[in-house]
Design an enzyme around this catalytic site. Structure first.
Site, PDB file in Angstrom:
ATOM      1  N   LEU A 102       0.839  -1.189   0.000  1.00  0.00           N
ATOM      2  CA  LEU A 102       0.000   0.000   0.000  1.00  0.00           C
ATOM      3  C   LEU A 102       0.878   1.245   0.000  1.00  0.00           C
ATOM      4  O   LEU A 102       1.972   1.244   0.574  1.00  0.00           O
ATOM      5  CB  LEU A 102      -0.908   0.017   1.237  1.00  0.00           C
ATOM      6  CG  LEU A 102      -1.992  -1.061   1.314  1.00  0.00           C
ATOM      7  CD1 LEU A 102      -2.680  -1.020   2.676  1.00  0.00           C
ATOM      8  CD2 LEU A 102      -3.010  -0.899   0.195  1.00  0.00           C
ATOM      9  N   ASP A 103       0.391   2.327  -0.626  1.00  0.00           N
ATOM     10  CA  ASP A 103       1.135   3.580  -0.645  1.00  0.00           C
ATOM     11  C   ASP A 103       1.355   4.092   0.775  1.00  0.00           C
ATOM     12  O   ASP A 103       0.625   3.732   1.707  1.00  0.00           O
ATOM     13  CB  ASP A 103       0.378   4.636  -1.447  1.00  0.00           C
ATOM     14  CG  ASP A 103       0.248   4.272  -2.911  1.00  0.00           C
ATOM     15  OD1 ASP A 103       1.049   3.449  -3.399  1.00  0.00           O
ATOM     16  OD2 ASP A 103      -0.665   4.803  -3.572  1.00  0.00           O
ATOM     17  N   LEU A 104       2.315   4.997   0.914  1.00  0.00           N
ATOM     18  CA  LEU A 104       2.647   5.571   2.218  1.00  0.00           C
ATOM     19  C   LEU A 104       1.435   6.191   2.892  1.00  0.00           C
ATOM     20  O   LEU A 104       1.217   6.027   4.100  1.00  0.00           O
ATOM     21  CB  LEU A 104       3.754   6.630   2.042  1.00  0.00           C
ATOM     22  CG  LEU A 104       4.281   7.294   3.318  1.00  0.00           C
ATOM     23  CD1 LEU A 104       5.009   6.281   4.188  1.00  0.00           C
ATOM     24  CD2 LEU A 104       5.209   8.458   2.968  1.00  0.00           C
ATOM     25  N   THR A 106      -1.744   5.505   2.265  1.00  0.00           N
ATOM     26  CA  THR A 106      -2.921   4.632   2.200  1.00  0.00           C
ATOM     27  C   THR A 106      -3.010   3.770   3.453  1.00  0.00           C
ATOM     28  O   THR A 106      -1.999   3.279   3.957  1.00  0.00           O
ATOM     29  CB  THR A 106      -2.866   3.745   0.947  1.00  0.00           C
ATOM     30  OG1 THR A 106      -2.838   4.571  -0.217  1.00  0.00           O
ATOM     31  CG2 THR A 106      -4.069   2.827   0.875  1.00  0.00           C
ATOM     32  N   HIS A 186      -0.489   2.621  -7.874  1.00  0.00           N
ATOM     33  CA  HIS A 186      -1.423   3.755  -7.769  1.00  0.00           C
ATOM     34  C   HIS A 186      -2.713   3.534  -8.582  1.00  0.00           C
ATOM     35  O   HIS A 186      -3.323   4.492  -9.053  1.00  0.00           O
ATOM     36  CB  HIS A 186      -0.765   5.042  -8.249  1.00  0.00           C
ATOM     37  CG  HIS A 186       0.412   5.483  -7.426  1.00  0.00           C
ATOM     38  ND1 HIS A 186       0.486   5.300  -6.061  1.00  0.00           N
ATOM     39  CD2 HIS A 186       1.553   6.119  -7.787  1.00  0.00           C
ATOM     40  CE1 HIS A 186       1.633   5.800  -5.617  1.00  0.00           C
ATOM     41  NE2 HIS A 186       2.295   6.291  -6.639  1.00  0.00           N
TER      42      HIS A 186
END
Length: 235
Positions: A102-104, A106, A186
């Protein structure tokens, strides 16, 4: 397995440090104080203690974590806190692989596992395992036609591909639930950007049949792979 190798695998120190633990009579197996480094243990049946604390053995360890925003989906990083920093003893002694990063910024469901095969199975496009997200947008959205048909976006390498919502619904003002079967770089953010919306909040709530449930931010629990892949194993 030799007791010194077992403890080394679980990061209890160098050979010298483990030898000292044994010499100091701090290692106990089945109520017996161990005196030799080459003592053999049965991983599945023997009870191992160090300083009076039980050292559990997991042939395969799977954790579901409710990832907070601000934590990097990585094992180590010099700039940011990582999801591994959230894992306590004894689980942080295992070689945990992150599946479905997961993104930073998220939040939500993240799988950590000692099985490389299981990690790959979760993320492989061939598995078509569904991922469910809750999305907060910069403005309200009522028309999901484009996302249901599919939009062309780019992956992390700049290659174009068709990204489609398997299911999508409105949860409330500016809040959407979307289900996809990939999860590329993303992807959810780029899908909404393609139709003119900015994602200001993103949370993964489900992978396959595995849900966050009542896990609070930063909490985790052990799960069996059948919880995630129920359809594959039982249908």
């Amino acid at each position: 397995m030799r007791i010194d190798k077992y403890l080394s695998n679980l990061k209890y120190g160098s050979r010298t440090e483990i030898k000292k633990l044994i010499k100091d009579k701090k290692v106990i197996v089945n109520n017996e104080v161990i005196k030799n480094n080459d003592f053999k243990i049965d991983l599945k049946n023997d009870s191992v203690l160090i300083d009076g604390k039980v050292i559990p053995y997991f042939e395969e360890l799977n954790l579901v974590l409710n990832k907070p925003s601000g934590y990097l989906s990585a094992n180590k990083d010099n700039l940011h806190k990582t999801v591994i920093d959230l894992i306590d003893e004894p689980f942080n002694r295992y070689d945990l692989k992150i599946s479905g990063r997961l993104d930073l910024d998220t939040e939500g469901l993240l799988v950590l596992t000692t099985s490389g095969e299981f990690a790959h199975e979760i993320t492989s496009p061939n598995s078509n395992i569904l991922k469910t997200y809750e999305v907060l947008l910069d403005k309200d959205c009522n028309d999901f036609t484009e996302l249901e048909k599919g939009v062309i976006i780019k992956d992390g390498k700049g290659n174009e591909y068709l990204a489609k919502a398997i299911a999508i619904s409105r949860l409330g003002f500016c809040k959407i639930k979307i289900v996809i079967d990939e999860g590329k770089f993303h992807q959810v953010k780029r899908m909404f950007e393609k139709i003119g919306y900015i994602v200001i909040g993103l949370k993964r709530v489900k992978i396959g049949n595995l849900e966050l449930g009542d896990l609070k931010i930063g909490e985790y629990r052990i799960f069996k792979r059948e919880e995630l892949l129920w359809q594959i194993y039982y249908c």
